[in-house]
Design an enzyme around this catalytic site. Structure first.
Site, PDB file in Angstrom:
ATOM      1  N   GLU A 204       8.077   7.264   5.504  1.00 39.80           N
ATOM      2  CA  GLU A 204       7.068   7.353   4.580  1.00 39.80           C
ATOM      3  C   GLU A 204       6.133   8.819   5.078  1.00 39.80           C
ATOM      4  O   GLU A 204       4.988   9.334   4.435  1.00 39.80           O
ATOM      5  CB  GLU A 204       6.099   6.525   4.976  1.00 39.80           C
ATOM      6  N   GLY A 205       7.859   9.388   4.196  1.00 39.81           N
ATOM      7  CA  GLY A 205       7.172  11.116   4.182  1.00 39.81           C
ATOM      8  C   GLY A 205       7.116  11.607   5.046  1.00 39.81           C
ATOM      9  O   GLY A 205       6.496  12.082   5.906  1.00 39.81           O
TER      10      GLY A 205
END
Ligand SMILES: Cc1cc2nc3c(=O)[nH]c(=O)nc-3n(C[C@H](O)[C@H](O)[C@H](O)COP(=O)(O)OP(=O)(O)OC[C@H]3O[C@@H](n4cnc5c(N)ncnc54)[C@H](O)[C@@H]3O)c2cc1C
Length: 337
Positions: A204-205
């Site tokens: 998610e980054g």
């Protein structure tokens, strides 16, 4: 964003062999000229729908890291009572106590930041619904409030993803350290937690991407309304030293923000952005812990300990940002060319 019905054109390449989170199967899905249906509006898929999805997921991964860290802390807390060395439980040794205290305070600070962020995200959604497509009939105050909530939610979501997942990795590392050699063995839960937490600051980054997501807002002084509110608030009389320190650190942070904003060299801004995001995290967590002392006596030692540990680090990080020394950037050019 597209809806796809599974058919023979959709291939699961294989289930990946991962370091951790093994009960969650991960695979690459390959689409070979697969028919699909557009969902929502054309050109809204990435920036609107996916970013919305991702912001929710970032909050969830922050909570995941916090949960793993809490489990790691409990393992360390328990083990440090049972393990006897030099005739006493290892937890009474200052070096071990230091590890345990660091974990406990880090966890409380992160939990406060996660709850605060989640509340701004909730408020944002509520105002979004209230304002809706109301056009000219919408109360301007509600519209202003919607904008304020969105700004804070968008600033704090990457901050908490960054803070919580880095904290989770740190706490699992420290918990394994408290266990000594047995912590490295599969028989002990910390071995699994140490592997499980590693993904949280990647998916998610990555943490670096969270810094990229937060820095623009921070450079526009997006935290100013909260910092002003917290600086003006009342706290217990015996927390006056911490309040004075935080007022000083708030000003130090804001000067560092202005210095980085004025920096004309884009590479320097990118290089020193993480030092500014660190300061923002420490400062917000400190104010939140201080605020908690208004409702809970037991938070006082947590708040004192956290402020005492971050104050010198925040001053140093502000100095690093303000100086924005070119030496490391030149070294990257010279050593990694
Ligand atoms: C177990 C697992 C489950 C996953 N689940 C999903 C899923 O369900 N859906 C999905 O879509 N993806 C999923 N992913 C993919 C995951 O989200 C990505 O691996 C992750 O976001 C990092 O992207 P990347 O691997 O392409 O790394 P890269 O983008 O190649 O990054 C490599 C390095 O470069 C740095 N970097 C890259 N760009 C920048 C930049 N602009 N500024 C600063 N640093 C930068 C990164 O921080 C990192 O250190 C999953 C991955 C794993 C391991």
């Amino acid at each position: 964003m597209f809806l796809v019905e599974k058919d023979d054109t959709v291939k699961i390449r294989r289930i990946e062999h991962k370091m951790g989170i093994k009960s969650s199967p991960t695979c690459e899905i390959q689409y070979n000229n697969t028919p699909c249906t557009l969902i929502g509006k054309r050109r809204f898929g990435l920036m609107r729908y996916s970013m919305n999805l991702m912001n929710g997921a970032r909050l969830a991964v922050a909570a995941q890291a916090l949960g793993i860290a809490e489990a790691a802390w409990r393992e360390a807390d328990r083990y440090s009572k049972e393990r006897i060395q030099f005739g006493k439980p290892i937890r009474v040794l200052p070096a071990v106590g230091r590890l345990l205290l660091g974990m406990r305070v880090d966890l409380e600070a992160t939990r406060a930041l996660l709850a605060e962020t989640a509340s701004w995200v909730d408020l944002w959604k509520v105002y979004e619904k209230a304002v809706g497509d109301g056009g000219d009939t919408v109360d301007p105050a509600a519209r202003a409030r919607l904008k304020a909530c969105a700004t804070l939610a968008e600033t704090m979501t990457p901050m908490v993803k960054y803070c919580s997942t880095e904290m989770g990795n740190r706490v699992c590392y420290q918990s394994m350290q408290v266990h000594g050699g047995v912590g490295y063995m599969k028989e002990f839960n910390i071995e699994r937690l140490f592997r499980d937490v590693r993904i949280t600051n990647i998916y998610e980054g990555t943490s670096q991407l969270q810094v990229v997501a937060a820095i623009g807002k921070l450079l526009n002084r997006s935290l100013d309304p909260l910092l002003a509110e917290w600086s003006a608030a009342e706290y217990p009389a015996d927390m006056a030293t911490e309040k004075a320190t935080l007022i000083e650190l708030t000003s130090t942070f804001q000067k560092a923000v202005d210095a980085l904003k004025a920096q004309p060299n884009r590479d320097k801004v990118d290089y020193y952005a993480c030092d500014l995001v660190d300061q923002a995290v420490w400062l917000v967590c400190s104010w939140l812990l201080l605020r908690d002392t208004n409702v809970l006596e037991s938070k006082k030692s947590i708040a004192r300990s956290y402020v005492a540990s971050i104050a010198p680090r925040l001053r140093a990080a502000a100095g690093i940002v303000t100086e924005s020394n070119a030496v490391p950037l030149d070294a990257i050019g010279a050593l990694l060319a």
